[in-house]
Design an enzyme around this catalytic site. Structure first.
Site, PDB file in Angstrom:
ATOM      1  N   GLY A 281      10.144-104.846 -39.101  1.00  0.00           N
ATOM      2  CA  GLY A 281       9.495-103.879 -39.967  1.00  0.00           C
ATOM      3  C   GLY A 281       8.736-102.815 -39.205  1.00  0.00           C
ATOM      4  N   HIS A 282       7.823-102.174 -39.903  1.00  0.00           N
ATOM      5  CA  HIS A 282       7.003-101.097 -39.342  1.00  0.00           C
ATOM      6  C   HIS A 282       6.250-101.575 -38.101  1.00  0.00           C
ATOM      7  CE1 HIS A 282       4.433 -97.537 -39.445  1.00  0.00           C
ATOM      8  NE2 HIS A 282       3.369 -98.307 -39.444  1.00  0.00           N
ATOM      9  N   PHE A 283       5.637-102.748 -38.185  1.00  0.00           N
ATOM     10  CA  PHE A 283       5.009-103.390 -37.028  1.00  0.00           C
ATOM     11  C   PHE A 283       6.014-104.395 -36.475  1.00  0.00           C
ATOM     12  CE2 PHE A 283       1.448-102.142 -39.793  1.00  0.00           C
ATOM     13  CZ  PHE A 283       0.632-101.451 -38.902  1.00  0.00           C
TER      14      PHE A 283
END
Length: 305
Positions: A281-283
């Site tokens: 994901g984003h992180f």
């Protein structure tokens, strides 16, 4: 025999360190207490790690432990984030220009004269301001879902435009969503189908930080100022094209905010950029820490001395 911290740092998995010691320190910059994490010997190649929203240097803790036997890693918390001071918005101007100014002074105080810059999310607009101001300080660039291209903007950014056009009319709705558990959770998981891989503490801790006194104004100011980052994209792209610093791009493909075309766009200005798209994901280090550590270590070994 009792193991020392140095001995523990020699334990490896997939070629990267597992337990390099991390120190949690503080330094004063312009009267503001800046908290930071540090791993590795200062004589080794340096990496300055800039975090995203609504996280802090905590997002890099695992990477510091894995790479701290090979490199010198420093990860600060911006003013208003993590364990750094959060001056009232009436006394500190929360813009990306100002965050970059504080981070540059932070690097100066620590004597970091030349380093590799690792930027995630908010780290990209903070870091690009630093590199364009002092290009000779930066050996190489690492972007982890840190966007500087229009192609990388997901559909959610359309929701920001009304706020930028009329702050007073939309601020309450924007901040209510930004400070909610649902949005904070979604920022981590995105469209990843394997939701059970994510530790709920990631968003529960961030939710607590986001809802501290004064945070609504701090976060609103930065979200409003983000429009100036988009306006700066052409200037940053021109810098990347002109300087062509060694560049590594690591992207979690389940990020709805910064989408995969933004990762590939780096090759337009620097065809030699190394791009890795991961199932995260984003992180992306939430679930792919070992992959990020291995890719980063391999990239670092290719850099000229």
């Amino acid at each position: 025999m009792k193991k020392t911290l140095a001995a523990a740092a020699l334990v490896t998995l997939a070629g990267v360190a597992q337990s390099a010691p991390v120190a949690y320190r503080n330094v004063t910059v312009d009267g503001i207490n800046i908290a930071y994490r540090e791993a590795g010997d200062a004589s080794k190649p340096a990496l300055l790690l800039l975090h995203g929203v609504p996280s802090s240097s905590r997002m890099y803790d695992g990477l510091l432990r894995k790479l701290g036997d090979q490199y010198h890693l420093v990860a600060p918390d911006y003013p208003g984030f993590g364990n750094s001071d959060a001056p009232d918005a009436s006394r500190f101007t929360y813009t990306f220009d100002n965050l970059a100014n504080v981070m540059q002074k932070f690097a100066d105080v620590l004597g970091m004269q030349r380093y590799v810059l690792l930027m995630q999310d908010y780290g990209a607009p903070v870091g690009m301001r630093m590199v364009t101001a002092r290009p000779d300080s930066v050996r190489a660039l690492i972007f982890q879902n840190g966007n500087v291209y229009e192609e990388g903007l997901g559909p959610m950014w359309e929701k920001r435009k009304p706020f930028w056009a009329d702050r007073a009319a939309h601020e309450r709705d924007v901040i209510t969503a930004h400070q909610s558990i649902a949005v904070t959770k979604a920022r981590h998981i995105g469209t990843d189908p394997i939701v059970e891989a994510y530790d709920p503490d990631l968003w529960m801790d961030e939710h607590a930080y986001l809802n501290r006194p004064g945070q609504a104004k701090i976060q609103a100011d930065l979200i409003y100022d983000y429009q100036n980052n988009l306006a700066a994209y052409p200037r940053w792209q021109a810098w990347l094209n002109q300087h062509k610093r060694p560049t590594l791009v690591i992207w979690g493909k389940y990020d709805p905010a910064f989408i995969v075309p933004g990762a590939h766009a780096f090759k337009r200005d620097n065809p030699a950029a190394e791009v890795h798209i991961l199932d995260g994901g984003h992180f992306v280090m939430d679930t792919k820490l070992d992959d990020v550590a291995n890719i980063t270590s391999s990239f670092m070994r290719t850099l000229p001395k």
